[in-house]
Design a protein around this motif. Structure first.
Motif, PDB file in Angstrom:
ATOM      1  N   LEU A  76       0.821  -1.215   0.000  1.00  0.00           N
ATOM      2  CA  LEU A  76       0.000   0.000   0.000  1.00  0.00           C
ATOM      3  C   LEU A  76       0.855   1.264   0.000  1.00  0.00           C
ATOM      4  N   ARG A  91      -5.842  -6.478  -4.683  1.00  0.00           N
ATOM      5  CA  ARG A  91      -5.010  -6.246  -3.490  1.00  0.00           C
ATOM      6  C   ARG A  91      -5.568  -5.092  -2.638  1.00  0.00           C
ATOM      7  N   PHE A  92      -6.027  -4.036  -3.308  1.00  0.00           N
ATOM      8  CA  PHE A  92      -6.516  -2.839  -2.600  1.00  0.00           C
ATOM      9  C   PHE A  92      -7.863  -2.421  -3.184  1.00  0.00           C
ATOM     10  N   PRO A  93      -8.932  -3.162  -2.865  1.00  0.00           N
ATOM     11  CA  PRO A  93     -10.221  -2.947  -3.530  1.00  0.00           C
ATOM     12  C   PRO A  93     -10.714  -1.491  -3.437  1.00  0.00           C
ATOM     13  N   LEU A 147      -9.421   1.267  -4.172  1.00  0.00           N
ATOM     14  CA  LEU A 147      -8.466   2.348  -3.913  1.00  0.00           C
ATOM     15  C   LEU A 147      -8.141   3.163  -5.164  1.00  0.00           C
TER      16      LEU A 147
END
Lengths: 112, 112
Positions: free
Chosen positions: B21, B94-96, B98
């Protein structure tokens, strides 16, 4: 004019309308700063020393300054320390949904 | 082994499960890189030279490398250049939410 007034005057905060997406994303891109923000989001204002961060005091001070200058947190003097709070309303007004999205993502990624 | 195979081997991409992130937020925190990502999001794969960015070629190369190393874009060689594409599926897994949140915010902030 008291000492605390002088100290307060030295703590600069960018106004809401001048918050920049790049500066906010940069402020949130460091794991220690993200942890500070997540802690503030969960529990309200805290003093600098109360976060229990695994970094030196000067590094800690640096991280708080980056967060403040980006407009992510506000700092007010209290005795010899500073109390930090998240500028949630300002961030939400300027970048709707962004902070929650980042914090949710950070929680999910750390937990997995 | 052809030259293009050698070139392809030198372009490293982090696998989906290793995307971080902090690195992604840092990659998106620069206005030029954010513009690259927004262009890719709107129009698919593009060559490095086709973005019309107001920076030198070496700065441009640097920005593409930061984006690639963070896992935001993929690069494949095509002749003497590289074709860039957004790793949207990997980022979403991985980072829904975002990337869309950041791009929507960037659009709104720029437009206002």
């Amino acid at each position: 004019m008291s000492d605390s007034t002088l100290t307060a005057e030295r703590i600069q905060h960018p106004p809401r309308e001048e918050l920049e997406l790049g500066a906010v994303l940069h402020a949130l891109s460091d794991p220690v700063r993200l942890r500070i923000v997540a802690t503030l989001a969960a529990g309200g204002a805290r003093t600098c020393g109360s976060f229990g961060l695994p970094v030196t005091k000067s590094t800690c001070t640096h991280h708080f300054r980056v967060l403040r200058e980006a407009g992510v947190i506000a700092q007010r003097p209290e005795g010899t320390t500073r109390v930090n709070s998240l500028r949630r309303d300002d961030l939400e007004a300027r970048f709707p949904g962004l902070l929650d999205r980042v914090l949710d993502t950070a929680n999910t990624t750390t937990a997995s």
